[in-house]
Design an enzyme around this catalytic site. Structure first.
Site, PDB file in Angstrom:
ATOM      1  N   THR A  73       1.006  -1.021  -0.127  1.00  0.00           N
ATOM      2  CA  THR A  73       0.165  -0.183   0.025  1.00  0.00           C
ATOM      3  C   THR A  73       0.732   1.529  -0.077  1.00  0.00           C
ATOM      4  O   THR A  73       0.257   2.640  -0.351  1.00  0.00           O
ATOM      5  CB  THR A  73      -1.168   0.073   0.918  1.00  0.00           C
ATOM      6  N   ASP A  74       2.224   0.759   0.576  1.00  0.00           N
ATOM      7  CA  ASP A  74       3.551   2.008   0.508  1.00  0.00           C
ATOM      8  C   ASP A  74       2.945   2.256  -1.133  1.00  0.00           C
ATOM      9  O   ASP A  74       3.387   3.827  -1.579  1.00  0.00           O
ATOM     10  CB  ASP A  74       4.292   2.374   1.325  1.00  0.00           C
TER      11      ASP A  74
END
Lengths: 421, 405
Positions: free
Chosen positions: B172-173
């Protein structure tokens, strides 16, 4: 506003023609949610996405595709046949007053039908043409075909996903498409800011492959700096010199975290928790002082053998706890611990509910509302509008062709009969 | 001189680790002046993780240098009144303030939105914690790799007969920064039109849920929960569809065949072996039903060839196929080289190494990577004397007071 967006919306006044396929899905709908007037242009027979499941209540019908609903919310919709000269002529008229055109045709396709950037920008110098392709507008792979799995593979993300003893694995929902669409949105808004300042438009070359490379956890840099190739390790992960488990079986689910190799204060918290729950201690750890240090010294202190011994203890400990209790208790004690959420967990999550994240969107034609994710972020002065459902086929033909282009109803009828619209 | 779109935009970046810096990096690559503020005593922990150039020099970290390319780096002790004053002076001349602290931290430091607007009324501020500014779990902690499971994505990676893989990295980064950058750019567009700044309450987990796409509606409308399925295509019928072993050590090619016409062309490339004429493979329904057997037969063919050759043969007849590229493959990839994706820059500690360039190319105002990520406190003097017009004496005195610790 034509699209019912508030004049206070961040992108109020921005007009977007959306010709893009799955590679542009997230782009168009997000711009629309931010207040742009996004007009989805479909062939007269309907966009292919309408044939994609899942379907509302499993009715395979072109107005009941949940795929279509999710990615085309916040847009108006018209039909137009770009494969015939009469259709291209109408498109040029629309393009003359558009700010942005999103497209994902093969490179040079639009040039080939007289609708390329050179032609359109001559009509409209401020036009921004966002062109999304699997590999780019030029180059050795420019003519290669790609679906999401090819984007995942060629962009490097699949090489780090999956169990070591099985093939590399994609994600069950399309991430390569999502990466391409979102990065297209960023590029489009950078170009729009330039347009606001200078009046100058331009073309944006978005590559799905290049977009996916951003999601490889710096794999190219591992190669460049260390001549190391990260590999798939299932639910385990490398940290410095050790490999450690991330996903821990608990009752009714899984918790997630670096629990196998925590040193320093967080390690002490975990060890205390285990001790209080009757899991005892590991004499070997006390002897090595593994409750000292923090940060990088964690991996310096623990060998692979230390990690595996700790993992065995943590595995035993967590197996006996209900997953949600382990998560809450771990958080209460200050650990960085997560939990593997299923869809039901997300929908019932109190944090998301408190923040009003999920919202009902009305679908009057279905006689129901469907719950959707709401705004992906909250803006204090220009809130997003998430309530508009995806358009029906040709829903805004009259509003656009009659109301904006000034065609007469008779003319629209002729165009319909000739399959131009 | 190349036009840089954001050359008149200034960012004060208090964020650290992944999401914040990657959001701001888009702005740096397109010309914004970014001052990245760190604590000298608690530097960004991403400085200390691999990939690294030998040893554990906090200035030799590849992640940090890559995530923070194009930015100036300053250390400031924000708990020192003069440190806070410098931060506010930077805000006074800035357009955007970014952070990804847990909710409430910026307020406690004296840099909450209401405090920032007193310094610069039209400031655009974005806070990017995991859970958002409000709510009972706003202070819950998580590390990057835990967010994909928390967003419902982790369970969708892996094989149906095994526990989920979760996320191999902090996936998700690499996804939510695009949303945050869109939010900031939308706020810039709004401010250009209205003169007004605003506050953006960005919860990483909420943006991450958008990665679930249509599957979320399948749950809310149909009470059906998509689950991990290896390499099957959940909605667009396709077979063969998967990763197939090729010649060599851990080399794979993915293949996706969607319709009958593609299937005919696929069989022709294989030389129309007898098995392709079996009744069970004659239609799309049959191929999907017997996908496992089909996969095994396809792999008996692919295993004789290099992955690159399988890709070339199938792409030659318009079939979607691609090598499962690893980090080395990406660096050597001819298409990415053609696009100039990876930029080589010289770094004071790491020497020459590669950095991500922009993934999209704007035809008139392309992005650039002007410098590698800064060493700790590298631009303290520059920021103070060049950007804030202090004298050398003032700077030296501040340093002696511990303001840059």
């Amino acid at each position: 506003m034509k699209n019912d967006a508030s004049p206070d919306a961040a992108l109020a006044g921005l007009r977007v023609l959306d010709l893009a396929d799955e590679k542009g899905w997230l782009c168009g709908s997000l711009l629309g949610s931010l207040g742009a007037d996004v007009i989805k242009i479909e062939p007269p027979g309907g966009d292919p996405t309408r044939s994609l499941g899942p379907f509302f209540h499993n009715h395979a019908h072109c107005e009941q595709s949940l795929h279509w609903f999710f990615f085309n919310r916040s847009k108006r919709g018209i039909t137009l046949n770009l494969t015939v000269p009469s259709g291209r002529d109408l498109f040029q008229r629309l393009a003359a007053s558009a700010d942005v055109i999103l497209e994902s045709f093969p490179p040079a396709y639009l040039d080939g039908i007289g609708l390329g950037y050179a032609t359109l920008s001559a009509l409209n110098p401020g036009l921004i043409l966002t062109s999304i392709t699997p590999f780019g507008q030029s180059g050795p792979y420019m003519e290669y075909e790609a679906s999401d799995i090819v984007g995942m593979a060629m962009g490097g993300l699949m090489s780090i996903q999956g169990d070591a003893d099985r093939p590399p694995v994609r994600t069950a929902v399309s991430q390569a498409y999502a990466q391409a669409g979102m990065q297209a949105a960023v590029g489009t808004l950078i170009a729009y800011y330039h347009r606001q300042l200078t009046g100058e438009g331009q073309q944006i070359d978005v590559s799905m492959q290049a977009a996916v490379t951003y999601a490889t956890d710096c794999a190219p840099i591992f190669w460049d700096l260390e001549r190391f190739i990260p590999r798939r390790l299932g639910s385990r992960r490398t940290w410095g010199q050790v490999v450690s488990e991330q996903v821990w079986e608990a009752k009714g689910g899984y918790v997630v975290g670096w629990l196998g190799m925590m040193g320093g204060q967080t390690g002490a918290v975990l060890l205390d928790w285990m001790r209080e729950a009757g899991a005892g201690e590991d004499p070997a750890e006390a002897g090595k002082g593994l409750d000292l240090g923090r940060g990088v010294s964690r991996t310096q202190d623990m060998t692979q053998e230390d990690v595996e011994r700790r993992e065995a203890r943590v595995t035993q400990f967590l197996k006996q706890l209900p997953a949600s209790e382990a998560y809450e208790e771990g958080q209460r004690r200050g650990l960085e611990i997560g939990i593997m959420c299923e869809f039901a967990d997300i929908l019932s999550d109190v944090q998301l509910q408190e923040r009003g994240f999920f919202i009902p969107v009305a679908h009057p034609e279905l006689g129901e509302s469907i719950v959707y994710p709401g705004a992906p972020f909250k803006m204090s002065e220009s809130p997003l509008c998430m309530e508009r459902r995806a358009p029906l086929l040709g829903e805004h033909n009259e509003a656009v062709y009659l109301g904006e282009l000034g065609l007469s109803p008779g003319e629209l009828q002729i165009l319909k009969e000739a399959n131009v619209v | 001189m190349t036009k840089m779109v954001l050359q008149n935009v200034r960012v004060v970046d208090f964020s650290w680790q992944g999401v914040g810096p990657l959001t701001v990096r888009y702005l740096a690559h397109h010309g914004a002046e970014v001052v990245r503020i760190e604590s000298g005593t608690r530097p960004d922990m991403v400085r200390a993780v691999h990939p690294m150039k030998e040893g554990l020099d906090p200035n030799g970290g590849g992640y940090f240098a890559n995530f923070n390319s194009g930015k100036y780096g300053m250390t400031l002790n924000l708990k020192h009144p003069k440190g806070l004053a410098i931060a506010k002076r930077l805000v006074a001349r800035a357009d955007i303030v970014a952070d990804n602290f847990t909710g409430g931290v910026m307020q406690k430091l004296g840099l909450g939105y209401d405090q920032l607007t007193r310094v610069k009324p039209d400031i655009i501020a974005i806070s990017m914690p995991l859970m958002g500014q409000t709510g009972p779990k706003r202070e819950y902690r998580a590390h990057g790799p835990q967010l994909a499971p928390l967003a419902g994505l982790g369970t969708l990676i892996g094989w149906p007969d095994r526990k989920p893989c979760g996320s191999p990295s902090a996936y998700t980064d690499w996804f939510v920064p695009h949303f945050a950058a869109v939010a900031v750019l939308a706020a810039l567009a709004y401010r250009h039109r209205t003169g007004k700044g605003q506050y953006i309450d960005f919860a990483q987990r909420e943006a991450a849920i958008y990665s679930l796409g249509e599957a979320i509606l399948d749950h809310t409308a149909n009470q059906r929960s998509l689950s991990r399925m290896g390499n099957r295509s959940p909605y667009a019928a396709a077979a063969p569809h998967g990763a197939y072993r090729c010649q060599g050590d851990d080399r794979w090619c993915v293949i996706a065949v969607f319709d009958d016409a593609q299937w005919q062309r696929f069989c022709a490339v294989l030389g129309n072996p007898l098995w392709t004429k079996e009744e069970r493979f004659a239609t799309i329904l049959g191929r999907v039903e017997h996908a496992e057997a089909l996969d095994q037969l396809v792999e008996q063919w692919t295993v004789n060839y290099a992955a690159e050759d399988v890709m070339a043969m199938l792409q030659g007849v318009g079939i979607a196929a691609g090598v499962v590229k690893n980090g080395k493959d990406l660096v050597e990839d001819p298409q990415l080289t053609h696009r100039g994706l990876f930029r080589v820059l010289e770094h004071p500690v790491m020497g020459n190494c590669i950095y991500d360039g922009p993934s999209f190319i704007l035809s008139k105002t392309p992005g650039e990577v002007t410098r590698p990520g800064p060493c700790l406190g590298e631009h303290n003097h520059f920021v103070c004397t060049d950007l804030l017009a202090m004298t050398d004496e003032e700077f030296t005195q501040l340093a002696a007071d511990g303001v840059f610790d």
